[in-house]
Design a protein around this motif. Structure first.
Motif, PDB file in Angstrom:
ATOM      1  N   TYR A   1       0.821  -1.209   0.000  1.00 15.79           N
ATOM      2  CA  TYR A   1       0.000   0.000   0.000  1.00 15.79           C
ATOM      3  C   TYR A   1       0.855   1.259   0.000  1.00 15.79           C
ATOM      4  CZ  TYR A   1      -4.106   2.879   0.994  1.00 15.79           C
ATOM      5  OH  TYR A   1      -5.118   3.800   0.925  1.00 15.79           O
ATOM      6  N   GLU A   2       2.032   1.171   0.606  1.00 13.36           N
ATOM      7  CA  GLU A   2       2.924   2.332   0.687  1.00 13.36           C
ATOM      8  C   GLU A   2       3.240   2.889  -0.695  1.00 13.36           C
ATOM      9  OE1 GLU A   2       5.370   4.949   3.177  1.00 13.36           O
ATOM     10  OE2 GLU A   2       3.709   3.571   3.549  1.00 13.36           O
ATOM     11  N   ILE A   3       3.427   2.007  -1.672  1.00 11.25           N
ATOM     12  CA  ILE A   3       3.803   2.434  -3.019  1.00 11.25           C
ATOM     13  C   ILE A   3       2.696   3.274  -3.650  1.00 11.25           C
ATOM     14  CG2 ILE A   3       4.400   1.630  -5.335  1.00 11.25           C
ATOM     15  CD1 ILE A   3       5.541  -0.914  -3.971  1.00 11.25           C
ATOM     16  N   GLY A   4       1.465   2.770  -3.600  1.00  9.63           N
ATOM     17  CA  GLY A   4       0.350   3.508  -4.180  1.00  9.63           C
ATOM     18  C   GLY A   4       0.040   4.789  -3.422  1.00  9.63           C
ATOM     19  N   ALA A   5       0.171   4.735  -2.096  1.00  5.45           N
ATOM     20  CA  ALA A   5      -0.116   5.916  -1.290  1.00  5.45           C
ATOM     21  C   ALA A   5       0.875   7.037  -1.577  1.00  5.45           C
ATOM     22  CB  ALA A   5      -0.092   5.546   0.187  1.00  5.45           C
ATOM     23  N   ARG A   6       2.136   6.682  -1.773  1.00  3.56           N
ATOM     24  CA  ARG A   6       3.149   7.680  -2.112  1.00  3.56           C
ATOM     25  C   ARG A   6       2.827   8.332  -3.448  1.00  3.56           C
ATOM     26  NH1 ARG A   6       7.784   8.396  -5.020  1.00  3.56           N
ATOM     27  NH2 ARG A   6       9.560   9.443  -3.978  1.00  3.56           N
ATOM     28  N   LYS A   7       2.284   7.562  -4.384  1.00  2.00           N
ATOM     29  CA  LYS A   7       1.965   8.097  -5.706  1.00  2.00           C
ATOM     30  C   LYS A   7       0.949   9.231  -5.618  1.00  2.00           C
ATOM     31  CE  LYS A   7       0.650   6.623 -10.366  1.00  2.00           C
ATOM     32  NZ  LYS A   7      -0.417   7.646 -10.550  1.00  2.00           N
ATOM     33  N   ASP A   8       0.046   9.174  -4.646  1.00  2.00           N
ATOM     34  CA  ASP A   8      -0.920  10.256  -4.481  1.00  2.00           C
ATOM     35  C   ASP A   8      -0.211  11.577  -4.214  1.00  2.00           C
ATOM     36  OD1 ASP A   8      -2.849   8.299  -4.738  1.00  2.00           O
ATOM     37  OD2 ASP A   8      -4.062   9.072  -3.086  1.00  2.00           O
ATOM     38  N   ALA A   9       0.850  11.527  -3.404  1.00  2.00           N
ATOM     39  CA  ALA A   9       1.621  12.740  -3.125  1.00  2.00           C
ATOM     40  C   ALA A   9       2.370  13.209  -4.373  1.00  2.00           C
ATOM     41  CB  ALA A   9       2.583  12.501  -1.976  1.00  2.00           C
ATOM     42  N   VAL A  10       2.888  12.262  -5.155  1.00  2.85           N
ATOM     43  CA  VAL A  10       3.564  12.607  -6.412  1.00  2.85           C
ATOM     44  C   VAL A  10       2.574  13.280  -7.358  1.00  2.85           C
ATOM     45  CG1 VAL A  10       4.712  11.682  -8.455  1.00  2.85           C
ATOM     46  CG2 VAL A  10       5.257  10.760  -6.193  1.00  2.85           C
ATOM     47  N   ASP A  11       1.392  12.676  -7.503  1.00  3.93           N
ATOM     48  CA  ASP A  11       0.377  13.210  -8.404  1.00  3.93           C
ATOM     49  C   ASP A  11      -0.125  14.581  -7.957  1.00  3.93           C
ATOM     50  OD1 ASP A  11       0.635  10.905  -9.867  1.00  3.93           O
ATOM     51  OD2 ASP A  11      -1.189   9.960  -9.081  1.00  3.93           O
ATOM     52  N   ASN A  12       0.032  14.869  -6.679  1.00  3.13           N
ATOM     53  CA  ASN A  12      -0.396  16.164  -6.146  1.00  3.13           C
ATOM     54  C   ASN A  12       0.634  17.266  -6.439  1.00  3.13           C
ATOM     55  OD1 ASN A  12      -2.571  17.411  -4.558  1.00  3.13           O
ATOM     56  ND2 ASN A  12      -0.978  17.832  -3.034  1.00  3.13           N
ATOM     57  N   GLY A  13       1.769  16.872  -7.016  1.00  3.83           N
ATOM     58  CA  GLY A  13       2.806  17.838  -7.340  1.00  3.83           C
ATOM     59  C   GLY A  13       3.688  18.225  -6.174  1.00  3.83           C
ATOM     60  N   ASN A  14       3.715  17.390  -5.162  1.00  9.36           N
ATOM     61  CA  ASN A  14       4.496  17.686  -3.963  1.00  9.36           C
ATOM     62  C   ASN A  14       5.995  17.534  -4.210  1.00  9.36           C
ATOM     63  OD1 ASN A  14       1.946  17.925  -2.922  1.00  9.36           O
ATOM     64  ND2 ASN A  14       2.179  16.343  -1.366  1.00  9.36           N
ATOM     65  N   THR A  15       6.789  18.075  -3.306  1.00  8.92           N
ATOM     66  CA  THR A  15       8.241  17.973  -3.411  1.00  8.92           C
ATOM     67  C   THR A  15       8.761  16.833  -2.552  1.00  8.92           C
ATOM     68  OG1 THR A  15       8.620  19.543  -1.605  1.00  8.92           O
ATOM     69  CG2 THR A  15       8.468  20.440  -3.829  1.00  8.92           C
ATOM     70  N   PHE A  16       9.826  16.173  -3.048  1.00 10.32           N
ATOM     71  CA  PHE A  16      10.422  15.034  -2.350  1.00 10.32           C
ATOM     72  C   PHE A  16      11.915  15.270  -2.178  1.00 10.32           C
ATOM     73  CE2 PHE A  16       6.500  13.433  -3.946  1.00 10.32           C
ATOM     74  CZ  PHE A  16       6.113  12.433  -3.072  1.00 10.32           C
ATOM     75  N   ASN A  17      12.382  15.001  -0.967  1.00 15.46           N
ATOM     76  CA  ASN A  17      13.805  15.075  -0.657  1.00 15.46           C
ATOM     77  C   ASN A  17      14.239  13.746  -0.078  1.00 15.46           C
ATOM     78  OD1 ASN A  17      14.360  18.135  -1.021  1.00 15.46           O
ATOM     79  ND2 ASN A  17      12.523  18.069   0.255  1.00 15.46           N
TER      80      ASN A  17
END
Length: 344
Positions: free
Chosen positions: A279-295
């Motif tokens: 589930y972690e993989i798909g849940a992270r994608k929601d943040a990616v699709d939201n245009g969020n920044t990742f460090n």
């Protein structure tokens, strides 16, 4: 090893029998937890587990699930609700009651966990051999952990140790509170359901969570700056207790106790770990699709974090020894079990 893996994988099969051939329930149990009904925990773990138990009992056991604290109380009270028989079963966060499960905190130290599957199976075996006294008042179904957590900030990127200085950070448990204090953050403890409001009102600036919780609570819409850790171990994890009231379990005849037992223990921990990892993989994608920044904290900066937070483990050893535990032995056992299941 093969049989254990097969048992764990069998849990995903769900109910094998149609409801038309199930007997009328002889035992109806209430299962209480704190997350929404759409959460990963309910949809992919608790409901399939309940369905499987019902199917394997030929309908003689039925489990009603009550999410979002529908039966009353607060999340830190869930374990006691099970212990007292207010509910028959509960799923809750062990860290909501600091000091109650001291041996389990070995798994909550900084930079201990691997995947949820590996760490969960290790922790369940650890519980079966080391935590009998701490869990004696309930019938344990399983302990497990989530995927190693990340940091989620509402105001700015967190790229290095110093970036947390002075920020208000929600800590998931005491071990992480100790770690965050070393990093000069102002730590705040609160259960998961309180976080969206706290972030929106500026009560906290940062929260430590896996993406598995970020998605259903819509944290990624409130905290769009994410910091992940890439190294030989995850940043931290949290442990969960899935337990059953002793009287509820003991009143079952032996054949139905076996149904519960066949869906408990290390195989169940492995299944739940798989669910949380996936589930972690798909849940992270929601943040990616939201245009969020990742460090990403990696390389030399990762080593800085590990070295800086070493005193948390050193203090844990000292405190546990002062309380009469053999802390070095417990920590070595936790690490050995994680290594065991890494190669399982």
């Amino acid at each position: 090893m093969k049989n254990l893996k097969l048992k764990a994988l069998a849990l995903v099969a769900g109910a094998a029998l149609s409801t038309s051939v199930l007997a009328e329930a002889e035992y109806t149990f209430k299962l209480h937890h704190m997350l929404p009904p759409v959460s990963n925990a309910q949809v992919n773990f608790l409901q399939p587990w309940a369905d499987k138990v019902e199917a394997e009992s030929n309908g003689r056991i039925h489990i009603d699930i009550y999410p979002a604290m529908q039966l009353g109380g607060k999340p830190p009270q869930l374990f006691d609700q099970t212990r007292k028989g207010i509910v028959d079963m509960s799923w809750t966060v062990g860290g909501y009651t600091p000091g109650r499960f001291p041996k389990a905190t070995a798994f909550e130290l900084p930079f201990m966990p691997l995947s949820a599957r590996i760490t969960s199976m290790a922790m369940q075996e650890y519980a079966e051999t080391e935590m009998q006294d701490e869990l004696k008042d309930v019938h344990l179904l399983t302990l497990h952990t989530h995927f190693p957590g990340s940091l989620h900030s509402r105001t700015k990127d967190i790229k290095k140790l110093e970036d947390l200085d002075g920020m208000k950070v929600r800590s998931p448990n005491k071990m992480m509170a100790d770690a965050l204090n070393i990093l000069k953050a102002n730590t705040v403890f609160m259960p998961v359901p309180s976080m969206p409001s706290a972030l929106s009102k500026g009560v906290i600036d940062v929260t430590a969570l896996p993406f598995e919780v970020v998605k259903p609570m819509k944290i990624h819409e409130l905290a769009p700056h994410h910091t992940e850790f890439k190294g030989d171990r995850g940043f931290y994890t949290q442990f969960f207790i899935f337990s059953m009231n002793k009287k509820s379990y003991n009143k079952l005849p032996d054949d139905l106790k076996k149904v519960i037992d066949d869906n408990s223990g290390v195989p169940l921990a492995g299944f739940v770990g798989d669910v949380f990892d996936a589930y972690e993989i798909g849940a992270r994608k929601d943040a990616v699709d939201n245009g969020n920044t990742f460090n990403t904290i990696e390389g030399a900066e990762y080593d800085r974090w590990k070295d800086t937070l070493t005193p948390v483990t050193e203090q844990w050893i000292e405190d546990m020894n002062d309380d009469g535990y053999d802390a070095e032995r417990l920590l070595d056992k936790a690490k050995t079990l994680i290594e065991k299941y890494e190669n399982f």
